[in-house]
Design a protein around this motif. Sequence first.
Motif, PDB file in Angstrom:
ATOM      1  N   PRO A 146     -59.292   5.545  38.951  1.00  0.00           N
ATOM      2  CA  PRO A 146     -60.022   4.246  39.489  1.00  0.00           C
ATOM      3  C   PRO A 146     -59.259   3.134  38.428  1.00  0.00           C
ATOM      4  CG  PRO A 146     -61.747   5.551  38.595  1.00  0.00           C
ATOM      5  CD  PRO A 146     -60.482   6.578  38.763  1.00  0.00           C
ATOM      6  N   ALA A 147     -58.853   2.038  38.971  1.00  0.00           N
ATOM      7  CA  ALA A 147     -58.305   1.046  38.001  1.00  0.00           C
ATOM      8  C   ALA A 147     -59.407  -0.125  37.885  1.00  0.00           C
ATOM      9  CB  ALA A 147     -57.063   0.539  38.500  1.00  0.00           C
ATOM     10  N   ARG A 148     -59.611  -0.499  36.854  1.00  0.00           N
ATOM     11  CA  ARG A 148     -60.458  -1.608  36.483  1.00  0.00           C
ATOM     12  C   ARG A 148     -60.080  -2.813  37.051  1.00  0.00           C
ATOM     13  NH1 ARG A 148     -65.362  -0.842  33.117  1.00  0.00           N
ATOM     14  NH2 ARG A 148     -65.346   1.232  32.511  1.00  0.00           N
ATOM     15  N   VAL A 149     -60.624  -3.713  37.553  1.00  0.00           N
ATOM     16  CA  VAL A 149     -60.324  -4.969  38.038  1.00  0.00           C
ATOM     17  C   VAL A 149     -61.029  -6.129  37.277  1.00  0.00           C
ATOM     18  CG1 VAL A 149     -60.029  -6.797  40.031  1.00  0.00           C
ATOM     19  CG2 VAL A 149     -59.584  -4.174  40.333  1.00  0.00           C
ATOM     20  N   PRO A 150     -60.580  -7.137  36.523  1.00  0.00           N
ATOM     21  CA  PRO A 150     -61.125  -7.927  36.016  1.00  0.00           C
ATOM     22  C   PRO A 150     -62.251  -8.563  36.751  1.00  0.00           C
ATOM     23  CG  PRO A 150     -58.677  -8.152  35.420  1.00  0.00           C
ATOM     24  CD  PRO A 150     -58.985  -7.305  36.591  1.00  0.00           C
ATOM     25  N   ARG A 151     -63.540  -8.822  36.291  1.00  0.00           N
ATOM     26  CA  ARG A 151     -64.535  -9.483  36.860  1.00  0.00           C
ATOM     27  C   ARG A 151     -64.804 -10.992  36.549  1.00  0.00           C
ATOM     28  NH1 ARG A 151     -69.402  -9.234  35.161  1.00  0.00           N
ATOM     29  NH2 ARG A 151     -69.245  -7.523  33.673  1.00  0.00           N
ATOM     30  N   LEU A 152     -64.930 -11.473  37.426  1.00  0.00           N
ATOM     31  CA  LEU A 152     -65.392 -13.048  36.885  1.00  0.00           C
ATOM     32  C   LEU A 152     -66.787 -13.150  36.638  1.00  0.00           C
ATOM     33  CD1 LEU A 152     -63.853 -14.712  40.368  1.00  0.00           C
ATOM     34  CD2 LEU A 152     -62.777 -14.495  38.083  1.00  0.00           C
ATOM     35  N   PRO A 153     -66.978 -13.986  35.619  1.00  0.00           N
ATOM     36  CA  PRO A 153     -68.000 -14.253  35.036  1.00  0.00           C
ATOM     37  C   PRO A 153     -69.219 -14.700  36.140  1.00  0.00           C
ATOM     38  CG  PRO A 153     -66.954 -15.990  34.199  1.00  0.00           C
ATOM     39  CD  PRO A 153     -65.952 -14.868  34.928  1.00  0.00           C
ATOM     40  N   VAL A 154     -70.148 -14.274  36.435  1.00  0.00           N
ATOM     41  CA  VAL A 154     -71.171 -14.576  37.319  1.00  0.00           C
ATOM     42  C   VAL A 154     -72.113 -15.834  37.109  1.00  0.00           C
ATOM     43  CG1 VAL A 154     -73.238 -13.879  38.939  1.00  0.00           C
ATOM     44  CG2 VAL A 154     -70.991 -12.459  38.708  1.00  0.00           C
ATOM     45  N   ARG A 155     -72.103 -16.617  37.640  1.00  0.00           N
ATOM     46  CA  ARG A 155     -73.362 -17.904  37.550  1.00  0.00           C
ATOM     47  C   ARG A 155     -74.459 -17.657  38.639  1.00  0.00           C
ATOM     48  NH1 ARG A 155     -72.037 -22.327  34.150  1.00  0.00           N
ATOM     49  NH2 ARG A 155     -73.471 -23.685  35.456  1.00  0.00           N
TER      50      ARG A 155
END
Length: 372
Positions: A146-155
Amino acid sequence: MNATRILRRPRVLIVGCGDVGLRCARRLLARSPHVRVIALTSRPERAAVLRAAGVMPIVGDLDVPHSLRLLAGIAPTVLHLAPPPASGEDDPRTRALIAALTAPRRMRAAHAVRATTGRLRTRSHGQFKPAAGTRETRIVTDAFAPARVPRLPVRLVYASTTGVYGDCGGALIDETQPVRPVNARAKRRVAAERRLRAATARGALTAHIVRIPGIYAEDRLPLARIERGMPALIDAHDVYTNHIHADDLAAIMLRAATHGRPARVVHASDDTVMKMGAYFDRVADAFGLARVPRITLEAAEQQLEPVTLSFMRESRRLANTRLKRELRVALRYPDVDDFLRTVGVEDVNSVKSAPATPRAAKSTAGRRSARR
């Protein structure tokens, strides 16, 4: 190219897309047609309603955490409008949502290969080879790693309730008032708020808390209660109640998403200063109905259901300074009377004949003030 453009569109996830959620979606799409609005729903049959409103439905259940896997990284802005469970003093639904939104987003390169070739490649001596009858497709990562995908910061904006304060004896309070939840319903909301504050403190997401009083709109008025003649309290025993129009609430939720401060509480309340019985009288007068009778608190304890009675034991007036100074929200209906002047006797039949929304179908004054 079209798929790439869709993926790059700003996205907003609405969790609990009922009446207020749809108002948020319509407001978003009217203001920014290029925004992609996504809604989590636990009822597949509701998907058609959401699509008709321009919303992309995703089926998932906050009570079934593994059904929420698609939520990781799906949108940088989340409106959390889902209520807690009906029992207990905790909110496992908010816990499950936080876990889903903050989980590392993963994808398997094998999925991309399958989409391109129609067949999954096999492994031989540490090398990947195309399955028989398929063309070579270059991949960048190990198909099984599995490759990690950058996660957008959540508001995340959470729709809480002003019921967390309990009874304040009619005092004027602001958001610094300590919470004193009396019933389990309010305790569940406090538990959700604390989880979101903790998640904000550890940097998992940025939460904004909107505490909401009684929500009203043309199809969210206590007309059924008034027509049944369900009594209100005499003025000496009556409690102050607070209000917000559903359209104004939608605007507040969206404004908090862009201008709210981390872990900050804001009252989503208008300028109305009114007791519960007076509110019923105003609505009755606007629609040409007879006013409800008034009784003492002692008589109410004998005649009314415990849930309805619980709202008659909590009195407070909400200051909305933060709403105006920090979020700079200009309310469409600053006062209940401003709204009632837009309706009249001729509207009562249209309100009665309008299809009942799931929330409107439950209409009683107690339920209308459920967030009070």
